[in-house]
Design a protein around this motif. Sequence first.
Motif, PDB file in Angstrom:
ATOM      1  N   THR A   5      39.916 -33.351  44.697  1.00 14.07           N
ATOM      2  CA  THR A   5      40.592 -32.584  43.655  1.00 14.07           C
ATOM      3  C   THR A   5      41.020 -31.229  44.199  1.00 14.07           C
ATOM      4  O   THR A   5      40.538 -30.766  45.231  1.00 14.07           O
ATOM      5  CB  THR A   5      39.668 -32.373  42.441  1.00 14.07           C
ATOM      6  OG1 THR A   5      38.497 -31.679  42.873  1.00 14.07           O
ATOM      7  CG2 THR A   5      39.273 -33.704  41.821  1.00 14.07           C
ATOM      8  N   LYS A  34      39.549 -24.007  32.637  1.00 18.49           N
ATOM      9  CA  LYS A  34      39.211 -25.280  33.272  1.00 18.49           C
ATOM     10  C   LYS A  34      38.914 -25.062  34.757  1.00 18.49           C
ATOM     11  O   LYS A  34      39.108 -23.965  35.298  1.00 18.49           O
ATOM     12  CB  LYS A  34      40.352 -26.285  33.117  1.00 18.49           C
ATOM     13  CG  LYS A  34      41.628 -25.906  33.832  1.00 18.49           C
ATOM     14  CD  LYS A  34      42.700 -26.964  33.629  1.00 18.49           C
ATOM     15  CE  LYS A  34      43.977 -26.578  34.397  1.00 18.49           C
ATOM     16  NZ  LYS A  34      45.039 -27.594  34.246  1.00 18.49           N
ATOM     17  N   ASP A  35      38.407 -26.099  35.391  1.00 13.40           N
ATOM     18  CA  ASP A  35      38.166 -26.117  36.844  1.00 13.40           C
ATOM     19  C   ASP A  35      37.091 -25.149  37.304  1.00 13.40           C
ATOM     20  O   ASP A  35      37.111 -24.691  38.451  1.00 13.40           O
ATOM     21  CB  ASP A  35      39.459 -25.819  37.636  1.00 13.40           C
ATOM     22  CG  ASP A  35      40.509 -26.901  37.458  1.00 13.40           C
ATOM     23  OD1 ASP A  35      40.128 -28.056  37.198  1.00 13.40           O
ATOM     24  OD2 ASP A  35      41.711 -26.584  37.565  1.00 13.40           O
ATOM     25  N   ASN A  64      35.661 -29.198  33.207  1.00 14.65           N
ATOM     26  CA  ASN A  64      37.063 -29.228  32.807  1.00 14.65           C
ATOM     27  C   ASN A  64      37.261 -29.173  31.300  1.00 14.65           C
ATOM     28  O   ASN A  64      38.375 -29.376  30.817  1.00 14.65           O
ATOM     29  CB  ASN A  64      37.757 -30.460  33.399  1.00 14.65           C
ATOM     30  CG  ASN A  64      38.023 -30.284  34.883  1.00 14.65           C
ATOM     31  OD1 ASN A  64      38.365 -29.198  35.326  1.00 14.65           O
ATOM     32  ND2 ASN A  64      37.834 -31.336  35.654  1.00 14.65           N
ATOM     33  N   ASP A 178      41.378 -37.418  30.487  1.00  6.92           N
ATOM     34  CA  ASP A 178      39.996 -37.670  30.912  1.00  6.92           C
ATOM     35  C   ASP A 178      39.989 -38.779  31.963  1.00  6.92           C
ATOM     36  O   ASP A 178      40.251 -39.939  31.663  1.00  6.92           O
ATOM     37  CB  ASP A 178      39.148 -38.071  29.707  1.00  6.92           C
ATOM     38  CG  ASP A 178      37.661 -38.139  30.024  1.00  6.92           C
ATOM     39  OD1 ASP A 178      37.297 -38.137  31.219  1.00  6.92           O
ATOM     40  OD2 ASP A 178      36.853 -38.176  29.076  1.00  6.92           O
ATOM     41  N   TYR A 193      45.972 -34.718  33.787  1.00  2.03           N
ATOM     42  CA  TYR A 193      44.839 -35.192  34.583  1.00  2.03           C
ATOM     43  C   TYR A 193      43.578 -34.343  34.386  1.00  2.03           C
ATOM     44  O   TYR A 193      42.636 -34.456  35.155  1.00  2.03           O
ATOM     45  CB  TYR A 193      45.232 -35.243  36.056  1.00  2.03           C
ATOM     46  CG  TYR A 193      46.415 -36.166  36.299  1.00  2.03           C
ATOM     47  CD1 TYR A 193      46.251 -37.549  36.300  1.00  2.03           C
ATOM     48  CD2 TYR A 193      47.700 -35.658  36.472  1.00  2.03           C
ATOM     49  CE1 TYR A 193      47.334 -38.396  36.496  1.00  2.03           C
ATOM     50  CE2 TYR A 193      48.787 -36.499  36.669  1.00  2.03           C
ATOM     51  CZ  TYR A 193      48.596 -37.866  36.676  1.00  2.03           C
ATOM     52  OH  TYR A 193      49.667 -38.724  36.857  1.00  2.03           O
ATOM     53  N   THR A 194      43.592 -33.488  33.397  1.00  2.00           N
ATOM     54  CA  THR A 194      42.398 -32.742  33.000  1.00  2.00           C
ATOM     55  C   THR A 194      42.182 -32.979  31.522  1.00  2.00           C
ATOM     56  O   THR A 194      43.129 -32.878  30.733  1.00  2.00           O
ATOM     57  CB  THR A 194      42.564 -31.233  33.260  1.00  2.00           C
ATOM     58  OG1 THR A 194      42.789 -31.014  34.651  1.00  2.00           O
ATOM     59  CG2 THR A 194      41.312 -30.475  32.844  1.00  2.00           C
ATOM     60  N   GLN A 195      40.962 -33.318  31.132  1.00  2.00           N
ATOM     61  CA  GLN A 195      40.701 -33.696  29.742  1.00  2.00           C
ATOM     62  C   GLN A 195      41.135 -32.626  28.755  1.00  2.00           C
ATOM     63  O   GLN A 195      40.842 -31.440  28.927  1.00  2.00           O
ATOM     64  CB  GLN A 195      39.219 -34.014  29.536  1.00  2.00           C
ATOM     65  CG  GLN A 195      38.287 -32.832  29.698  1.00  2.00           C
ATOM     66  CD  GLN A 195      37.179 -33.100  30.681  1.00  2.00           C
ATOM     67  OE1 GLN A 195      37.325 -33.901  31.587  1.00  2.00           O
ATOM     68  NE2 GLN A 195      36.050 -32.435  30.512  1.00  2.00           N
TER      69      GLN A 195
END
Length: 234
Positions: A5, A34-35, A64, A178, A193-195
Amino acid sequence: QVYLTDDILNGVDLNLKISKVYEDDNIVVIDKPKDIEVEGENSVTSILRNDYDYIEPCHRIDRNTTGLVIFAKNEESLHEIIKMFENFGIEKHYIACCYGIPKLNATLYAYLFKESKKSIVYISKEPKKGYSKIQTSYSLIMQNKEKNLSLLDVTLHTGKTHQIRAHLAFAGLPILGDGKYGSYEINKKFKTYTQCLCSYSIKFNLKSNYPKLSYLNELKIKLKKIPYKDLIEN
């Protein structure tokens, strides 16, 4: 083939600005991006420690998952906030953008098993050995029938690992983006690509005596904008 990632390749921005939604002498509530993890090396906590002599997270949300997290600015407040969570004195609401359009309101019941080695949970309709009972409620805020997307206000009655993500997916309402419990094909279709899950509001409903933090009773803290509306409206 090995998939890495962006956060593994690029690391975490230690100069990341953490937005504070509420602060007083005892607590601070931040809007986690996020992240980044709540706790650990290169986390929100380690960044905040540059500004405070004492700062500790009172609870956690997934790396996330974005949104509100309560931090204590002293040890006594930490213990009282943790006790509030244990006594269901803090009402948390999440916003989730899901693939599928449900009934207006529903309360879901199931059983959850956490497999720590794989960092994944499993859901069952029936009780099984090692499974814990879970309860998740949601109400429909917005919908887009053309996209088959819905925006849900979700409340946890039991706070288990990945409960919202896994329980909604089990109910046929996977959270968009998710990668663990959702659909790769659907995420690819929407290029997400991130919930799409955010801790949106926190309300203090104190049922016990808290000498230091009793003033928080009935206080509601929420984000100014409802997240993911653009995914439904556009």
